[in-house]
Design an enzyme around this catalytic site. Structure first.
Site, PDB file in Angstrom:
ATOM      1  N   CYS A   1       0.962  -1.204  -0.079  1.00 43.60           N
ATOM      2  CA  CYS A   1      -0.153  -0.015  -0.067  1.00 43.60           C
ATOM      3  C   CYS A   1       0.993   1.285  -0.013  1.00 43.60           C
ATOM      4  O   CYS A   1       1.783   1.126   0.745  1.00 43.60           O
ATOM      5  CB  CYS A   1      -0.887  -0.095   1.204  1.00 43.60           C
ATOM      6  SG  CYS A   1      -2.028  -1.309   1.300  1.00 43.60           S
TER       7      CYS A   1
ATOM      8  N   GLU B   1      17.144 -18.060  -7.214  1.00 40.44           N
ATOM      9  CA  GLU B   1      16.888 -16.937  -7.525  1.00 40.44           C
ATOM     10  C   GLU B   1      16.382 -16.972  -9.165  1.00 40.44           C
ATOM     11  O   GLU B   1      15.485 -16.256  -9.391  1.00 40.44           O
ATOM     12  CB  GLU B   1      18.106 -15.893  -7.457  1.00 40.44           C
ATOM     13  CG  GLU B   1      17.981 -14.587  -7.866  1.00 40.44           C
ATOM     14  CD  GLU B   1      16.681 -13.935  -7.292  1.00 40.44           C
ATOM     15  OE1 GLU B   1      16.175 -14.345  -6.347  1.00 40.44           O
ATOM     16  OE2 GLU B   1      16.486 -12.599  -7.839  1.00 40.44           O
TER      17      GLU B   1
ATOM     18  N   GLU C   1       7.614 -15.652 -10.321  1.00 41.12           N
ATOM     19  CA  GLU C   1       6.787 -14.466  -9.988  1.00 41.12           C
ATOM     20  C   GLU C   1       6.396 -13.445 -11.180  1.00 41.12           C
ATOM     21  O   GLU C   1       5.510 -12.846 -11.037  1.00 41.12           O
ATOM     22  CB  GLU C   1       7.716 -13.412  -9.024  1.00 41.12           C
ATOM     23  CG  GLU C   1       9.183 -13.051  -9.266  1.00 41.12           C
ATOM     24  CD  GLU C   1       9.600 -11.966  -8.219  1.00 41.12           C
ATOM     25  OE1 GLU C   1      10.825 -11.876  -8.345  1.00 41.12           O
ATOM     26  OE2 GLU C   1       9.068 -11.710  -7.437  1.00 41.12           O
TER      27      GLU C   1
ATOM     28  N   LYS D   1       6.182  -4.464  -4.161  1.00 40.15           N
ATOM     29  CA  LYS D   1       7.530  -4.332  -3.991  1.00 40.15           C
ATOM     30  C   LYS D   1       7.826  -4.565  -2.529  1.00 40.15           C
ATOM     31  O   LYS D   1       8.945  -4.902  -2.288  1.00 40.15           O
ATOM     32  CB  LYS D   1       7.853  -3.168  -4.689  1.00 40.15           C
ATOM     33  CG  LYS D   1       9.461  -2.777  -4.722  1.00 40.15           C
ATOM     34  CD  LYS D   1       9.924  -3.598  -5.726  1.00 40.15           C
ATOM     35  CE  LYS D   1      11.585  -3.508  -6.028  1.00 40.15           C
ATOM     36  NZ  LYS D   1      12.382  -4.472  -6.887  1.00 40.15           N
TER      37      LYS D   1
ATOM     38  N   TRP E   1      -2.545  -2.854  -1.618  1.00 37.40           N
ATOM     39  CA  TRP E   1      -2.343  -4.069  -1.605  1.00 37.40           C
ATOM     40  C   TRP E   1      -3.325  -4.860  -0.593  1.00 37.40           C
ATOM     41  O   TRP E   1      -2.934  -4.622   0.485  1.00 37.40           O
ATOM     42  CB  TRP E   1      -0.712  -4.582  -1.620  1.00 37.40           C
ATOM     43  CG  TRP E   1      -0.397  -6.070  -1.913  1.00 37.40           C
ATOM     44  CD1 TRP E   1      -0.002  -6.814  -2.889  1.00 37.40           C
ATOM     45  CD2 TRP E   1      -0.315  -7.158  -0.720  1.00 37.40           C
ATOM     46  NE1 TRP E   1       0.482  -7.893  -2.713  1.00 37.40           N
ATOM     47  CE2 TRP E   1       0.075  -8.075  -1.385  1.00 37.40           C
ATOM     48  CE3 TRP E   1      -0.603  -6.932   0.446  1.00 37.40           C
ATOM     49  CZ2 TRP E   1       0.355  -9.445  -0.710  1.00 37.40           C
ATOM     50  CZ3 TRP E   1      -0.248  -8.203   1.174  1.00 37.40           C
ATOM     51  CH2 TRP E   1       0.308  -9.345   0.608  1.00 37.40           C
TER      52      TRP E   1
ATOM     53  N   ASN F   1      -1.475   2.855   5.357  1.00 35.19           N
ATOM     54  CA  ASN F   1      -0.727   1.742   5.187  1.00 35.19           C
ATOM     55  C   ASN F   1      -0.297   1.041   6.125  1.00 35.19           C
ATOM     56  O   ASN F   1       0.271   1.634   7.169  1.00 35.19           O
ATOM     57  CB  ASN F   1       0.507   2.479   4.296  1.00 35.19           C
ATOM     58  CG  ASN F   1       1.642   1.098   4.039  1.00 35.19           C
ATOM     59  OD1 ASN F   1       1.533   0.082   3.959  1.00 35.19           O
ATOM     60  ND2 ASN F   1       3.064   1.757   4.126  1.00 35.19           N
ATOM     61  N   GLY F   2      -0.439  -0.654   6.347  1.00 35.42           N
ATOM     62  CA  GLY F   2      -0.088  -1.049   7.242  1.00 35.42           C
ATOM     63  C   GLY F   2      -1.262  -2.269   7.974  1.00 35.42           C
ATOM     64  O   GLY F   2      -2.086  -2.306   6.899  1.00 35.42           O
TER      65      GLY F   2
ATOM     66  N   ARG G   1       4.083  -0.498  -4.949  1.00 39.26           N
ATOM     67  CA  ARG G   1       3.865  -0.883  -3.614  1.00 39.26           C
ATOM     68  C   ARG G   1       2.568  -1.817  -3.440  1.00 39.26           C
ATOM     69  O   ARG G   1       2.065  -2.292  -2.108  1.00 39.26           O
ATOM     70  CB  ARG G   1       3.722   0.372  -2.713  1.00 39.26           C
ATOM     71  CG  ARG G   1       4.711   1.303  -2.356  1.00 39.26           C
ATOM     72  CD  ARG G   1       4.824   2.130  -1.596  1.00 39.26           C
ATOM     73  NE  ARG G   1       4.663   1.765  -0.232  1.00 39.26           N
ATOM     74  CZ  ARG G   1       5.661   1.718   0.585  1.00 39.26           C
ATOM     75  NH1 ARG G   1       6.758   2.094   0.003  1.00 39.26           N
ATOM     76  NH2 ARG G   1       5.613   1.376   1.897  1.00 39.26           N
TER      77      ARG G   1
HETATM   78  C1  AGP Z   1      11.918 -10.175  -5.474  1.00 40.54           C
HETATM   79  O1  AGP Z   1      11.764 -10.499  -6.807  1.00 40.54           O
HETATM   80  C2  AGP Z   1      10.759 -10.157  -4.865  1.00 40.54           C
HETATM   81  N1  AGP Z   1       9.836  -9.505  -5.199  1.00 40.54           N
HETATM   82  C3  AGP Z   1      10.513 -10.454  -3.280  1.00 40.54           C
HETATM   83  O2  AGP Z   1      11.058 -11.686  -3.093  1.00 40.54           O
HETATM   84  C4  AGP Z   1      11.746  -9.658  -2.375  1.00 40.54           C
HETATM   85  O3  AGP Z   1      13.004  -9.940  -2.554  1.00 40.54           O
HETATM   86  C5  AGP Z   1      11.357  -9.722  -0.741  1.00 40.54           C
HETATM   87  O4  AGP Z   1       9.969  -9.520  -0.734  1.00 40.54           O
HETATM   88  C6  AGP Z   1      12.246  -9.035  -0.046  1.00 40.54           C
HETATM   89  O5  AGP Z   1      12.356  -7.539  -0.193  1.00 40.54           O
HETATM   90  P1  AGP Z   1      13.363  -6.870   0.536  1.00 40.54           P
HETATM   91  O6  AGP Z   1      14.649  -7.091  -0.211  1.00 40.54           O
HETATM   92  O7  AGP Z   1      13.052  -5.393   0.180  1.00 40.54           O
HETATM   93  O8  AGP Z   1      13.434  -6.965   1.961  1.00 40.54           O
END
Ligand code: AGP
Length: 614
Positions: free
Chosen positions: A2, A487, A494, A609, A77, A103-104, A27
């Site tokens: 959000c 990865e 995703e 994100k 979100w 947000n939260g 977000r």
């Molecule tokens: C990565 O492609 C993802 N969208 C997700 O896994 C991300 O890496 C994860 O949410 C951790 O986020 P951060 O690195 O901001 O803590």
């Protein structure tokens, strides 16, 4: 997850809000909405789905809203309640005089909802946010002061929140507050901008104030008053934002993801700049405060992270154990926080996070800090809540990453781990000096190697075309490249929604091999080094089960042509550095497959994100 925005000033507010929401779309993108204030009226507009739907709604009202100069906005979100128009923010109190964006997650919303229902509040939505609207409005009815009402209300809220509130009794005022969720106020001339993140304000101003937890700010075009939870007036701490608006453009690329993949050689140069001058000089990490004694006294390192950052952490473990003679554990933050961890003042805890906002990692970091551990944070956001918990910091300087799928931040995190491992090895004297010098030489050559891969993107596109019609995908690797396999698979799943999984190749025969047949692509990350022959055998085993074999390799071995249906070649590279180079073709493979399938590459479904909820 959000994003919230707000504006109070002298300019037409709608475009500012919509532009801000556009910058925060990473977000969340389940629904969106804005509320604007006219002289004697508050109006709310909402839409389900992408922001474009809200823009379409607003087009029908453009005349009536063009005069508004104060407003708030939200991009959602969904956590509590489906992503419908009804549950979209802003939310109002029963009489409609107070509007709020949030947000939260308000954790005690059920108790509060019961209490407020008994007091006569009528709830229209399934969201936790609506209780904040009713709660503040009910206190306001008593105290007749919006800032005071917000101050008293947050004492009753548990959980995480950033709130932006407007009331019909106030001509042009926003009241904002936060706890465990990000919020900043951009400061202009006779105007203020509120946002969850920098991209929403940076094109308007570089001056900003970050709110600390439980602070409340009342904003009018000409004034900002900041108070703490006890009502004490505070002096705002104004900062200059270290961001450039140009970073938010796609710069001619079709998607942010492709742009960010292509930025990676420069990202590496950027992070090495000032830290690795020449192979003969020691690594310089200005903000890492680990001296020889602290390092000698450590009995373990724990690395905590989520998602892509967790994969960087896995490679980090391998590097630190190889060069620094110290045991390293890696754990998903979400697992770490709900068990008894053996963590104390002799533990170095490393939190890794692109955003510095991930709720699970922040909680894990706070827990270990309370146990006396030294906290080292590796993040792309040195201005984040997580960075503020750090005793030591490595800012990865990858620049703002817009695509939800992390690419350049992963590479920057990997490079940080090389630097950290070499830095600690130099301080501890745990690795031969000549070896470290040759390692540093190799590290400096990595950007050119990635440039060679980017120049051969067509070959990867060809591979993507051949394999985009698959339902499943398996990536296998061993050793340091297990992180690469995981990865690579995460990237593919995703953004393309293909069921991709990474396995330690030696584990294939313990179960996953049962899935193999002539429909299953198996991509083997086959790097010359200590596990090359073993991986070759594992690939033979998969081939014997008729799998569609793909190699990602730096080997020129002729016999690979018989074993593999498709070969992606990468430049000559030492095994220890291969994760940095090998991930790039896998990012491109995921990108092109998603492109062929017509998926929304930068904003894949169900994701956000920044994951600011546990
Ligand atoms: C990565 O492609 C993802 N969208 C997700 O896994 C991300 O890496 C994860 O949410 C951790 O986020 P951060 O690195 O901001 O803590």
């Amino acid at each position: 997850m959000c994003g919230i925005v707000g504006y109070v000033g002298y300019k037409p507010v709608v475009d500012i809000l919509i532009d801000g929401l556009e910058q925060l779309e990473y977000r969340g993108y389940d629904s969106s909405g804005i509320a604007v204030k006219f002289d004697a009226d508050l109006k709310v507009y909402k839409a389900e789905g992408k922001l474009q739907n809200l823009k379409d709604v607003l087009k029908q009202h453009s005349k009536e809203i063009s005069a508004a100069k104060t407003g708030i906005g939200h991009i959602r979100w969904a956590t509590h309640g489906a992503p419908t128009v009804l549950n979209a923010h802003p939310h109002t109190c029963s009489c409609g005089n107070l509007v709020i964006v949030h947000n939260g997650i308000i954790e005690n919303f059920k108790e509060l909802r019961e209490k407020l229902t008994k007091q006569g509040c009528v709830f229209k939505t399934q969201t936790d946010t609506e209780i904040a609207a009713h709660l503040i409005a009910s206190i306001y009815a008593r105290v007749k002061d919006l800032t005071e009402a917000v101050r008293l209300a947050i004492k009753e809220l548990d959980g995480a929140f950033a709130l932006c509130v407007m009331h019909n009794d106030y001509k042009d005022t926003l009241v904002v507050t936060k706890r465990n969720a990000p919020l900043l106020v951009g400061i202009g001339e006779d105007e203020f901008f509120v946002a969850s993140d920098v991209p929403a304000v940076i094109k308007h101003t570089k001056k900003a104030m970050y709110l600390n937890d439980n602070q409340i700010a009342a904003l009018t075009p000409k004034s900002m008053q900041l108070i703490d939870e006890n009502g004490n007036v505070l002096e705002p701490k104004i900062e200059v934002l270290p961001w450039e608006p140009v970073a938010l453009s796609k710069m001619g690329y079709k998607h942010f993801m492709l742009k960010e993949i292509n930025e990676q050689p420069d990202v590496i140069r950027n992070i090495l700049f000032g830290k690795l001058h020449t192979p003969l000089e020691p690594i310089v990490l200005d903000e890492v405060k680990l001296d020889r004694k602290t390092l000698k006294d450590l009995n373990r390192i724990q690395i905590i992270a989520c998602g892509t950052s967790l994969h960087a952490a896995m490679a980090g473990k391998y590097l630190i154990e190889s060069f620094c003679d110290i045991a390293v554990d890696v754990e998903a933050s979400s697992e770490y926080i709900y068990r008894k961890t053996v963590t104390d003042s002799k533990t170095l805890v490393i939190g890794v996070s692109q955003s510095g906002e991930t709720a699970d990692t922040i909680t894990a970091v706070k827990q270990s800090k309370a146990k006396g551990s030294h906290i080292l944070i590796i993040t792309n956001r040195p201005d984040s809540a997580m960075a503020r918990e750090a005793d030591s910091l490595i800012p990865v300087n990858a620049g703002i990453e817009v695509s939800v799928a992390a690419t350049k931040s992963y590479l920057a995190q990997l490079i940080s781990f090389y630097l950290l491992a070499f830095y600690m090895a130099e301080i501890k004297g745990s690795t031969d000096k000549a070896l470290l010098q040759s390692m540093k030489t190799e590290l400096m050559l990595l950007p050119q190697k990635i440039e060679q891969i980017l120049a051969s993107a067509d070959k990867i596109k060809e591979c993507a075309k051949l394999y985009s019609n698959t339902r499943d995908f398996i990536y296998i690797a061993r050793g340091i490249n297990l992180a690469t396999a995981l990865e690579g698979a995460l990237k593919l799943k995703e953004i393309s929604y293909i069921n991709a999984t990474g396995y330690a190749a030696g584990e294939l025969k313990h179960g996953p091999i049962a899935m193999l047949d002539e429909t299953m692509p198996v991509l083997s990350i086959l790097i010359k080094g200590c596990v090359y022959e073993k991986l070759l055998s594992n690939s033979e085993e998969a081939k014997a089960r008729n799998a569609r074999m793909i190699a990602l390799t730096n080997s020129k071995d002729e016999k690979l042509n018989d074993l593999f249906d498709f070969i992606i070649r990468i430049p000559e590279i030492q095994e220890i550095f291969s994760p940095v180079v090998a991930i790039v073709p896998l990012q491109l493979l995921a990108y092109y497959i998603a492109e062929f399938l017509g998926k929304d590459v930068d904003q894949p479904r169900n994701l956000a994100k920044s994951v600011t909820v546990e």
